[in-house]
Design an enzyme around this catalytic site. Structure first.
Site, PDB file in Angstrom:
ATOM      1  N   ASP A  63       0.808  -1.221   0.000  1.00 16.00           N
ATOM      2  CA  ASP A  63       0.000   0.000   0.000  1.00 16.00           C
ATOM      3  C   ASP A  63       0.848   1.282   0.000  1.00 16.00           C
ATOM      4  O   ASP A  63       0.320   2.371   0.243  1.00 16.00           O
ATOM      5  CB  ASP A  63      -0.903   0.014   1.247  1.00 16.00           C
ATOM      6  CG  ASP A  63      -2.043  -0.991   1.145  1.00 16.00           C
ATOM      7  OD1 ASP A  63      -2.892  -0.812   0.249  1.00 16.00           O
ATOM      8  OD2 ASP A  63      -2.074  -1.949   1.933  1.00 16.00           O
ATOM      9  N   GLU A  68       0.348   9.480   1.305  1.00 17.00           N
ATOM     10  CA  GLU A  68      -0.250  10.451   2.221  1.00 17.00           C
ATOM     11  C   GLU A  68      -0.304   9.940   3.665  1.00 17.00           C
ATOM     12  O   GLU A  68      -0.316  10.744   4.603  1.00 17.00           O
ATOM     13  CB  GLU A  68      -1.681  10.740   1.753  1.00 17.00           C
ATOM     14  CG  GLU A  68      -2.500  11.525   2.743  1.00 17.00           C
ATOM     15  CD  GLU A  68      -3.898  11.802   2.250  1.00 17.00           C
ATOM     16  OE1 GLU A  68      -4.130  12.942   1.859  1.00 17.00           O
ATOM     17  OE2 GLU A  68      -4.753  10.898   2.244  1.00 17.00           O
ATOM     18  N   ASP A  69      -0.320   8.613   3.837  1.00 19.54           N
ATOM     19  CA  ASP A  69      -0.600   8.083   5.172  1.00 19.54           C
ATOM     20  C   ASP A  69       0.571   8.089   6.164  1.00 19.54           C
ATOM     21  O   ASP A  69       0.357   8.328   7.355  1.00 19.54           O
ATOM     22  CB  ASP A  69      -1.216   6.688   5.063  1.00 19.54           C
ATOM     23  CG  ASP A  69      -2.596   6.760   4.425  1.00 19.54           C
ATOM     24  OD1 ASP A  69      -3.361   7.657   4.815  1.00 19.54           O
ATOM     25  OD2 ASP A  69      -2.882   5.949   3.539  1.00 19.54           O
ATOM     26  N   ARG A  88       1.446  -1.671   7.129  1.00 19.11           N
ATOM     27  CA  ARG A  88       1.869  -0.377   6.585  1.00 19.11           C
ATOM     28  C   ARG A  88       2.791   0.376   7.531  1.00 19.11           C
ATOM     29  O   ARG A  88       3.338   1.417   7.155  1.00 19.11           O
ATOM     30  CB  ARG A  88       0.636   0.491   6.279  1.00 19.11           C
ATOM     31  CG  ARG A  88      -0.323  -0.145   5.301  1.00 19.11           C
ATOM     32  CD  ARG A  88      -1.226   0.888   4.678  1.00 19.11           C
ATOM     33  NE  ARG A  88      -0.430   1.903   3.994  1.00 19.11           N
ATOM     34  CZ  ARG A  88      -0.909   3.037   3.507  1.00 19.11           C
ATOM     35  NH1 ARG A  88      -2.193   3.300   3.627  1.00 19.11           N
ATOM     36  NH2 ARG A  88      -0.128   3.909   2.902  1.00 19.11           N
ATOM     37  N   ARG A 136      -7.706   3.371  12.228  1.00 13.36           N
ATOM     38  CA  ARG A 136      -6.265   3.544  12.009  1.00 13.36           C
ATOM     39  C   ARG A 136      -5.637   4.617  12.902  1.00 13.36           C
ATOM     40  O   ARG A 136      -4.425   4.648  13.090  1.00 13.36           O
ATOM     41  CB  ARG A 136      -6.015   3.937  10.547  1.00 13.36           C
ATOM     42  CG  ARG A 136      -6.568   2.961   9.531  1.00 13.36           C
ATOM     43  CD  ARG A 136      -5.740   1.707   9.458  1.00 13.36           C
ATOM     44  NE  ARG A 136      -6.244   0.789   8.448  1.00 13.36           N
ATOM     45  CZ  ARG A 136      -5.903   0.830   7.173  1.00 13.36           C
ATOM     46  NH1 ARG A 136      -5.059   1.746   6.736  1.00 13.36           N
ATOM     47  NH2 ARG A 136      -6.398  -0.053   6.331  1.00 13.36           N
ATOM     48  N   HIS A 166     -10.934   6.384   6.211  1.00 12.01           N
ATOM     49  CA  HIS A 166     -10.215   7.589   6.638  1.00 12.01           C
ATOM     50  C   HIS A 166     -11.158   8.796   6.542  1.00 12.01           C
ATOM     51  O   HIS A 166     -12.108   8.790   5.759  1.00 12.01           O
ATOM     52  CB  HIS A 166      -9.028   7.871   5.707  1.00 12.01           C
ATOM     53  CG  HIS A 166      -7.858   6.959   5.913  1.00 12.01           C
ATOM     54  ND1 HIS A 166      -7.281   6.246   4.889  1.00 12.01           N
ATOM     55  CD2 HIS A 166      -7.131   6.674   7.019  1.00 12.01           C
ATOM     56  CE1 HIS A 166      -6.243   5.553   5.353  1.00 12.01           C
ATOM     57  NE2 HIS A 166      -6.135   5.791   6.647  1.00 12.01           N
ATOM     58  N   ILE A 247      -8.523  -0.996  -3.896  1.00 11.71           N
ATOM     59  CA  ILE A 247      -7.894  -1.220  -2.589  1.00 11.71           C
ATOM     60  C   ILE A 247      -8.059   0.032  -1.711  1.00 11.71           C
ATOM     61  O   ILE A 247      -7.156   0.429  -0.963  1.00 11.71           O
ATOM     62  CB  ILE A 247      -6.413  -1.660  -2.715  1.00 11.71           C
ATOM     63  CG1 ILE A 247      -5.636  -0.738  -3.649  1.00 11.71           C
ATOM     64  CG2 ILE A 247      -6.319  -3.098  -3.192  1.00 11.71           C
ATOM     65  CD1 ILE A 247      -4.121  -0.994  -3.599  1.00 11.71           C
ATOM     66  N   CYS A 253      -4.915  10.163  -1.281  1.00 13.66           N
ATOM     67  CA  CYS A 253      -3.959   9.213  -0.678  1.00 13.66           C
ATOM     68  C   CYS A 253      -2.684   9.091  -1.472  1.00 13.66           C
ATOM     69  O   CYS A 253      -1.653   8.688  -0.928  1.00 13.66           O
ATOM     70  CB  CYS A 253      -4.545   7.810  -0.593  1.00 13.66           C
ATOM     71  SG  CYS A 253      -6.296   7.694  -0.534  1.00 13.66           S
TER      72      CYS A 253
HETATM   73  C1  CIR Z   1      -5.173   0.972   3.174  1.00 11.32           C
HETATM   74  O1  CIR Z   1      -6.126   0.294   3.553  1.00 11.32           O
HETATM   75  O2  CIR Z   1      -4.370   1.474   3.958  1.00 11.32           O
HETATM   76  C2  CIR Z   1      -4.978   1.181   1.694  1.00 11.32           C
HETATM   77  N1  CIR Z   1      -5.425   0.027   0.993  1.00 11.32           N
HETATM   78  C3  CIR Z   1      -5.715   2.423   1.237  1.00 11.32           C
HETATM   79  C4  CIR Z   1      -5.187   3.673   1.858  1.00 11.32           C
HETATM   80  C5  CIR Z   1      -5.908   4.879   1.420  1.00 11.32           C
HETATM   81  N2  CIR Z   1      -5.334   6.040   1.995  1.00 11.32           N
HETATM   82  C6  CIR Z   1      -5.993   7.122   2.297  1.00 11.32           C
HETATM   83  O3  CIR Z   1      -7.215   7.164   2.205  1.00 11.32           O
HETATM   84  N3  CIR Z   1      -5.291   8.133   2.762  1.00 11.32           N
END
Ligand code: CIR
Length: 258
Positions: A63, A68-69, A88, A136, A166, A247, A253
């Site tokens: 991922d 961004e995460d 992650r 998360r 999110h 996904i 993101c």
């Molecule tokens: C996740 O579940 O972490 C990834 N498949 C998708 C992340 C999406 N990120 C976001 O909305 N900032």
């Protein structure tokens, strides 16, 4: 108005097919198509008066193109987050050296365990940051985040999430007091004072638009969203994110914008 100078993106890996998903019925992403969409995304960003740093793919993190995460960048400094998804979490180690290209030690802070936080849960509105409490991002993560940002004279408020992954899955600020809202965010009192563009249920995914220096990038296939944004007078660019949607990923993101 020019607000952002830099954008960071990370190339999708072949392992993208194993990204976390809440919608397996949509099927696995097609890697070649995901690359094409990523090229189009970079192309759109390049037209928004920003320099784009393109990081190489990380096969060990399916991922990791959702850059961004693991970090959150403000005008005062950067926060390396502590992603709540265990697969992650190591992405924070990979992003830190990149953030160091732009910020010195004094302007980099970290969310530490047991606190967790992911950048997708943070929405910037000027110097105010809304942070979603989600699967998360936990209470301790929000406490640490608030302390860090308050130290930079930035405000934070918490928004509890009920359904979405999110915060920005369902609510996105596109400047000029305009906010795209869908589902559980339509009636949240937190957002009562904004001019709300209410996204219909069947286009909920399209609520995840990004504003980059007066251009709004909208996902392909969400005509009501596109029309509403255009009607507000914004320049728009449309990018297909179909493979990332499989996904749970979207436009915001896929980049860090600062
Ligand atoms: C996740 O579940 O972490 C990834 N498949 C998708 C992340 C999406 N990120 C976001 O909305 N900032």
């Amino acid at each position: 108005m020019k607000k952002f100078n830099h954008v960071i993106v990370r190339r999708p890996s072949h392992s993208l097919l194993d990204g976390i998903t809440s919608a397996p019925e949509l099927g696995k992403p097609d890697y070649d198509r995901a690359i094409e969409e990523h090229n189009d995304y970079i192309d759109a960003l390049s037209r928004c008066d920003v320099d784009v740093t393109v990081l190489p793919a990380l096969e060990e993190y399916p991922d990791s193109c959702f850059v961004e995460d693991p970090a959150l960048i403000t005008r005062c400094g950067a926060v390396i987050t502590n992603p709540g998804a265990s697969s992650r979490n190591g992405e924070k180690v990979e992003i830190e050296p990149i953030i160091r290209r732009f910020f010195d030690d004094e302007h980099i802070a970290r969310i530490e365990a047991p606190g967790t936080l992911e950048g997708g849960d943070v929405m910037m509105v000027g110097d105010h940051f809304y942070v979603g409490r989600s699967a998360r991002t936990n209470e301790e993560g929000i406490r640490q985040f608030t302390k860090i940002l308050n130290g930079w004279h930035l405000e934070v408020s918490e928004v509890p999430l009920e359904k979405v992954l999110h915060l920005k899955t369902g609510v996105n600020y596109i400047e000029n007091n305009n906010m795209l809202v869908s589902g559980e965010f339509i009636d949240k009192p937190d957002f009562a004072d904004y001019h709300k563009i209410v996204v219909p249920e069947e286009e909920a995914y399209g609520a995840n638009c990004i504003w980059v220096n007066d251009t709004v990038i909208v996902a392909k296939g969400y005509p009501t969203v596109l029309k509403a944004v255009k009607d507000l007078g914004y320049k728009t660019l449309v990018v297909d994110t179909s493979e990332y949607r499989k996904i749970d990923g979207g436009l915001s993101c896929l980049s860090l914008r600062f």
